[in-house]
Write a protein that holds these residues in place. Sequence first.
Motif, short mmCIF file in Angstrom:
data_model
loop_
_atom_site.label_atom_id
_atom_site.label_comp_id
_atom_site.label_asym_id
_atom_site.label_seq_id
_atom_site.Cartn_x
_atom_site.Cartn_y
_atom_site.Cartn_z
N ASN A 319 0.86 -1.17 0.00
CA ASN A 319 0.00 0.00 0.00
C ASN A 319 0.90 1.23 0.00
O ASN A 319 2.14 1.10 0.05
N TYR A 320 0.32 2.40 -0.02
CA TYR A 320 1.14 3.60 -0.20
C TYR A 320 2.11 3.81 0.96
O TYR A 320 3.28 4.15 0.76
N GLU A 326 9.57 1.24 2.08
CA GLU A 326 10.46 0.44 1.24
C GLU A 326 11.35 1.33 0.38
O GLU A 326 12.54 1.03 0.15
N SER A 327 10.82 2.45 -0.08
CA SER A 327 11.60 3.40 -0.88
C SER A 327 12.78 3.93 -0.08
O SER A 327 13.91 4.03 -0.59
N ASN A 378 -1.39 8.14 -9.58
CA ASN A 378 -2.74 7.58 -9.55
C ASN A 378 -2.58 6.20 -8.91
O ASN A 378 -2.55 5.18 -9.59
N TRP A 379 -2.44 6.19 -7.58
CA TRP A 379 -1.91 5.04 -6.84
C TRP A 379 -2.77 3.79 -6.97
O TRP A 379 -4.00 3.85 -6.84
N ASN A 385 3.61 0.26 -8.91
CA ASN A 385 3.45 1.61 -8.36
C ASN A 385 4.54 1.97 -7.37
O ASN A 385 4.86 3.14 -7.19
N LEU A 386 5.15 0.97 -6.71
CA LEU A 386 6.34 1.23 -5.91
C LEU A 386 7.45 1.73 -6.82
O LEU A 386 8.16 2.70 -6.50
N PHE A 387 7.61 1.08 -7.96
CA PHE A 387 8.62 1.53 -8.92
C PHE A 387 8.29 2.94 -9.45
O PHE A 387 9.19 3.75 -9.66
N THR A 388 7.01 3.21 -9.68
CA THR A 388 6.62 4.55 -10.12
C THR A 388 6.98 5.59 -9.08
O THR A 388 7.46 6.68 -9.41
N LEU A 389 6.76 5.26 -7.82
CA LEU A 389 7.08 6.20 -6.73
C LEU A 389 8.56 6.53 -6.71
O LEU A 389 8.95 7.71 -6.63
#
Length: 599
Positions: A319-320, A326-327, A378-379, A385-389
């Motif tokens: 999740n976000y 993780e980032s 646009n989560w 989406n982790l990679f997008t972040l």
Amino acid sequence: MTEVQQLPARKDVPEELTWDLTTIFPNDEAFEKAFKDCIAEIEEVKKLRSESFSAASLLSDLKAMEKLDRHVETLYVYSSLKSDADTSDNKYQSMNSRCSDLASKAEQAVSWFEPAILKLDQSEVANMVNSNDELKQFEHFFDELFSQKDHILDEEHEKILSSLSNIFQVPSNVYGIITNSDMKFPIVKDPDGNSVELSNGVYSKLLESTDRSVRKEAFQKLYSIYDQFKNTLASTLSGEVKVHNFSAEMRKYDSAKQVALSRNHIDQNVYQNLIDSVNKHLPLLHRYVKLRKKLLGLDEMHMYDLYTPLFGKSPISYNYEEAQAESLKALNVLGPDYISHIKDEFSQRWIDVVENKGKRSGAYSSGVYDTNPFILLNWQDNLDNLFTLVHESGHSMHSYYTTHNQPFQYGGYSIFLAEIASTTNENILTDYLLKHTDDVEVKKYVLNHFLDGFKGTIFRQTQFAEFEDFAHQQEQQGNPLNAEMLSDFYLELNKRYYGDGVVSDPEIAYEWSRIPHFYMNYYVYQYATGFAAAIDLSDGICANDQDKIDKYLNYLKAGSSEYPLDVMKKAGVDMTSTDYLDNAFKVFEERLNELEKLV
């Protein structure tokens, strides 16, 4: 009856998941006051028009124009972020349109400057620059200006082109409104059997579903809408390409490609080397596609089967909040200063997180010299989406380091450099995930994700680059760009890239119509070159080579103070050769071998 799950309205999105634009203007009233002040400032700048220059007057003019530029871009970024948060809100659409007009007027007000400078001998300008310490900071600025001398028009024609800038944006603006607001997508079933409203964000998640019927329905229904609009979208793309080619002709370039690359001082061989190298290595993509077909147990693989994980449901998802944590762990290798700014990004609402009705699709990092960097997401709760972040955080940290280490005139950076920062972060994350698990299933999934990412970034973006070059060449040769011609070429191109291991479904012929980057004038190739260069950079960073980490951070700080290829050479990557591309395909093959061994 099953309740249809719909996107929330903008007003219903929790505040903590929206970006805080009060750091730019506290409210819309403050924006309006600044807008009014900027109009008056434009009138003052119009009065400059120096007939001759001294070192003092040259510096004074530069400062006045810089002040105006900073005010205009701050107004523009506020309005564009407001507009992108809800493209159906007419108030902010109007505000953004007014800022576009304002920017055009500001460009006209300063359009006299470059032609006036270019009337002088370069040695005369160099003498003024060398006589004044503040002007000395503009040395590279003037070197770059004189390098474009043959393509800068006289004052009257520059003024005309500046006045047309708002008109030139019409094809792109119309495309954005059609695809983000006017297109109404149908209801489809998610993997749990729920009815959901299809959107570009939802589509990307459904295409990763392990349920093939879900993927197929999403694919066919999405493209049924683009099929309905294909003639309109061919018209908008044709208009955009005409703008690019017209501008190139006016400025005495051979092509729109030459214009786009010369702005960053990129040799056209860099573009051609990419296409040639990718085509040379297409057998690797064909091999991976056939492996995918085998592991999915399919008698016949379709385009909608290219994005689902090879090993069923992901053994990891985020999740976000989990993705933020993780980032921070993955990017820790870049040092405490870098991490401190990532934490600011998360805690100070630099990110607009969730998808809402009318919100611009996709993801990006924005912001200007006098604002924070802002990220639009646009989560969706998945690995991608982790990679997008971390990708968009790479852009934002590039912006942060540049604006905090360079004067305004070098406070931006070329797109060519931008995609390297973002994809370096992606490669760092991949390395982190592979090193920090003993779970074979996780390793297989991450390797699959890397190979899919490579496929989507280097192979797919180069496919787009070929299509974009084809469209521009056809229009330049006087061949009308209609939906049939564009779709036929795109389908054949798709067949060549993916080979006989996958069926190029008839719907994929319309994929060109949903790619917004085709409205950005030879933008997409830089995703591919950036990803390949990032592999070289991330190898040193992930090995904890402090010298290479320092060189990388210096690259982030360089902004536009040097030409992009020179910045990259100092960072350790020579992008005029094919070595970095060869290395990228070597890594792809090694990880493909590793995946084959694990399965």
